[in-house]
Design a protein around this motif. Structure first.
Motif, PDB file in Angstrom:
ATOM      1  N   GLN A 222       0.400  -1.437  -0.146  1.00 10.77           N
ATOM      2  CA  GLN A 222      -0.352   0.015   0.298  1.00 10.77           C
ATOM      3  C   GLN A 222       0.601   1.182   0.189  1.00 10.77           C
ATOM      4  O   GLN A 222       2.374   1.303   0.567  1.00 10.77           O
ATOM      5  N   THR A 223       0.629   2.004  -0.760  1.00 10.43           N
ATOM      6  CA  THR A 223       1.087   3.452  -1.026  1.00 10.43           C
ATOM      7  C   THR A 223      -0.323   5.047  -0.558  1.00 10.43           C
ATOM      8  O   THR A 223      -1.058   4.864  -0.739  1.00 10.43           O
ATOM      9  N   THR A 224       0.963   5.917   0.444  1.00  9.33           N
ATOM     10  CA  THR A 224      -0.733   7.028   1.178  1.00  9.33           C
ATOM     11  C   THR A 224       0.333   8.279  -0.065  1.00  9.33           C
ATOM     12  O   THR A 224       1.341   8.180   0.459  1.00  9.33           O
ATOM     13  N   ALA A 225      -0.012   9.285  -0.018  1.00 12.52           N
ATOM     14  CA  ALA A 225      -0.393  10.484  -0.026  1.00 12.52           C
ATOM     15  C   ALA A 225      -0.122  11.193   0.959  1.00 12.52           C
ATOM     16  O   ALA A 225      -1.290  10.888   1.652  1.00 12.52           O
ATOM     17  N   PRO A 226       0.908  12.616   1.320  1.00 12.17           N
ATOM     18  CA  PRO A 226       0.397  13.079   2.039  1.00 12.17           C
ATOM     19  C   PRO A 226      -0.846  14.043   2.326  1.00 12.17           C
ATOM     20  O   PRO A 226      -1.295  14.153   3.334  1.00 12.17           O
ATOM     21  N   ALA A 227      -1.570  13.727   1.264  1.00  9.23           N
ATOM     22  CA  ALA A 227      -3.176  14.624   1.316  1.00  9.23           C
ATOM     23  C   ALA A 227      -4.095  13.499   0.648  1.00  9.23           C
ATOM     24  O   ALA A 227      -3.455  13.045  -0.770  1.00  9.23           O
ATOM     25  N   PRO A 228      -4.723  14.065   1.099  1.00 11.05           N
ATOM     26  CA  PRO A 228      -5.935  12.863  -0.107  1.00 11.05           C
ATOM     27  C   PRO A 228      -5.994  13.638  -1.707  1.00 11.05           C
ATOM     28  O   PRO A 228      -6.318  14.689  -1.946  1.00 11.05           O
ATOM     29  N   VAL A 229      -6.014  12.533  -2.582  1.00 12.61           N
ATOM     30  CA  VAL A 229      -6.641  12.877  -3.560  1.00 12.61           C
ATOM     31  C   VAL A 229      -7.769  12.888  -4.657  1.00 12.61           C
ATOM     32  O   VAL A 229      -8.669  11.509  -4.344  1.00 12.61           O
TER      33      VAL A 229
ATOM     34  N   VAL B 151     -20.754  -0.413  -6.284  1.00 16.06           N
ATOM     35  CA  VAL B 151     -21.616  -0.994  -7.273  1.00 16.06           C
ATOM     36  C   VAL B 151     -22.696  -1.512  -5.805  1.00 16.06           C
ATOM     37  O   VAL B 151     -21.664  -2.591  -5.026  1.00 16.06           O
ATOM     38  N   TRP B 152     -23.767  -0.348  -5.490  1.00 19.97           N
ATOM     39  CA  TRP B 152     -24.213  -0.791  -3.949  1.00 19.97           C
ATOM     40  C   TRP B 152     -24.874  -2.885  -4.576  1.00 19.97           C
ATOM     41  O   TRP B 152     -25.297  -2.745  -5.488  1.00 19.97           O
ATOM     42  N   GLU B 153     -25.427  -3.536  -3.616  1.00 27.01           N
ATOM     43  CA  GLU B 153     -25.783  -4.507  -3.431  1.00 27.01           C
ATOM     44  C   GLU B 153     -26.770  -4.766  -3.764  1.00 27.01           C
ATOM     45  O   GLU B 153     -27.510  -5.344  -4.456  1.00 27.01           O
ATOM     46  N   VAL B 154     -27.831  -3.328  -2.936  1.00 30.26           N
ATOM     47  CA  VAL B 154     -29.238  -3.623  -3.479  1.00 30.26           C
ATOM     48  C   VAL B 154     -29.542  -2.094  -4.836  1.00 30.26           C
ATOM     49  O   VAL B 154     -30.230  -2.484  -5.962  1.00 30.26           O
ATOM     50  N   ASP B 155     -28.885  -1.328  -4.562  1.00 31.73           N
ATOM     51  CA  ASP B 155     -29.104  -0.318  -5.399  1.00 31.73           C
ATOM     52  C   ASP B 155     -28.485   0.254  -6.708  1.00 31.73           C
ATOM     53  O   ASP B 155     -28.680   0.881  -7.547  1.00 31.73           O
ATOM     54  N   GLY B 156     -27.195  -0.769  -7.080  1.00 25.33           N
ATOM     55  CA  GLY B 156     -26.200  -1.146  -8.041  1.00 25.33           C
ATOM     56  C   GLY B 156     -25.516  -0.056  -7.919  1.00 25.33           C
ATOM     57  O   GLY B 156     -25.222   0.649  -7.195  1.00 25.33           O
ATOM     58  N   PRO B 157     -24.455   0.474  -9.460  1.00 29.10           N
ATOM     59  CA  PRO B 157     -23.742   0.924  -9.534  1.00 29.10           C
ATOM     60  C   PRO B 157     -24.089   3.274  -9.157  1.00 29.10           C
ATOM     61  O   PRO B 157     -25.271   3.403  -9.508  1.00 29.10           O
ATOM     62  N   GLU B 158     -22.608   3.536  -8.705  1.00 25.49           N
ATOM     63  CA  GLU B 158     -23.097   5.032  -8.752  1.00 25.49           C
ATOM     64  C   GLU B 158     -21.852   5.479  -8.571  1.00 25.49           C
ATOM     65  O   GLU B 158     -20.807   5.221  -8.649  1.00 25.49           O
ATOM     66  N   LEU B 159     -21.581   6.885  -9.742  1.00 19.90           N
ATOM     67  CA  LEU B 159     -20.941   7.383  -9.397  1.00 19.90           C
ATOM     68  C   LEU B 159     -20.197   8.522  -7.893  1.00 19.90           C
ATOM     69  O   LEU B 159     -21.943   9.321  -7.943  1.00 19.90           O
ATOM     70  N   VAL B 160     -19.219   8.382  -7.977  1.00 18.47           N
ATOM     71  CA  VAL B 160     -18.933   9.089  -6.702  1.00 18.47           C
ATOM     72  C   VAL B 160     -17.679  10.257  -6.258  1.00 18.47           C
ATOM     73  O   VAL B 160     -17.065   9.710  -6.827  1.00 18.47           O
ATOM     74  N   GLU B 161     -18.228  10.824  -6.027  1.00 22.32           N
ATOM     75  CA  GLU B 161     -16.795  12.220  -6.125  1.00 22.32           C
ATOM     76  C   GLU B 161     -16.287  11.984  -4.780  1.00 22.32           C
ATOM     77  O   GLU B 161     -17.408  12.110  -3.892  1.00 22.32           O
ATOM     78  N   THR B 162     -15.452  11.472  -4.418  1.00 26.65           N
ATOM     79  CA  THR B 162     -14.708  11.294  -3.443  1.00 26.65           C
ATOM     80  C   THR B 162     -12.873  11.561  -3.147  1.00 26.65           C
ATOM     81  O   THR B 162     -12.573  12.641  -4.103  1.00 26.65           O
ATOM     82  N   GLU B 163     -12.365  10.623  -2.772  1.00 29.12           N
ATOM     83  CA  GLU B 163     -11.199  11.320  -2.599  1.00 29.12           C
ATOM     84  C   GLU B 163     -10.616   9.593  -2.160  1.00 29.12           C
ATOM     85  O   GLU B 163     -10.641   8.943  -1.581  1.00 29.12           O
ATOM     86  N   ALA B 164      -9.189   9.887  -2.929  1.00 26.98           N
ATOM     87  CA  ALA B 164      -8.719   8.372  -2.515  1.00 26.98           C
ATOM     88  C   ALA B 164      -7.448   8.652  -1.607  1.00 26.98           C
ATOM     89  O   ALA B 164      -6.869   9.567  -1.355  1.00 26.98           O
ATOM     90  N   ILE B 165      -7.339   7.578  -1.315  1.00 29.64           N
ATOM     91  CA  ILE B 165      -6.475   7.782   0.152  1.00 29.64           C
ATOM     92  C   ILE B 165      -5.398   6.531   0.440  1.00 29.64           C
ATOM     93  O   ILE B 165      -4.560   6.947   1.156  1.00 29.64           O
ATOM     94  N   GLY B 166      -5.201   6.002  -0.372  1.00 28.78           N
ATOM     95  CA  GLY B 166      -4.404   4.441  -0.471  1.00 28.78           C
ATOM     96  C   GLY B 166      -4.560   4.269  -2.238  1.00 28.78           C
ATOM     97  O   GLY B 166      -5.858   4.321  -2.412  1.00 28.78           O
ATOM     98  N   TRP B 167      -3.183   3.658  -2.397  1.00 28.32           N
ATOM     99  CA  TRP B 167      -3.424   3.038  -2.711  1.00 28.32           C
ATOM    100  C   TRP B 167      -1.925   1.660  -4.394  1.00 28.32           C
ATOM    101  O   TRP B 167      -1.536   1.759  -2.877  1.00 28.32           O
TER     102      TRP B 167
END
Length: 92
Positions: free
Chosen positions: A30-37, A44-60
């Motif tokens: 795992q790699t983390t950044a000094p600040a979220p990206v 993809v939700w089990e019941v509600d299905g797929p959705e696109l969400v604006e968020t932040e990556a905090i590790g990869w």
């Protein structure tokens, strides 16, 4: 008037599984950044299905990205999803 304190699982009737969540990768990969990206993640939700969400990556890793998930359907603060389900968000 005081607000009632809720237990950690008080919203469990709304919880859903993320179908595209992947297993947590080994810590050594795992790699983390000094600040979220800033990014857009496909969840993809089990019941509600797929959705696109604006968020932040905090590790990869080369195969997965840890994104923040602030949603009443999810009991944790983040989830690991495939790198193909995440793209950087242009913030400028």
């Amino acid at each position: 008037m005081a607000q009632e304190a809720l237990s950690w699982n008080s919203g469990r009737e709304r919880w859903q599984r993320l179908v595209n969540e992947v297993e947590v990768p080994p810590a050594r990969s795992q790699t983390t950044a000094p600040a979220p990206v800033a990014c857009v993640a496909r969840l993809v939700w089990e019941v509600d299905g797929p959705e696109l969400v604006e968020t932040e990556a905090i590790g990869w890793t080369p195969a997965a990205v840890l994104v923040r998930v602030y949603d009443r359907r999810w009991r944790l603060g983040g989830a690991w999803v495939p790198v193909s389900d995440v793209r950087r968000r242009n913030t400028g």
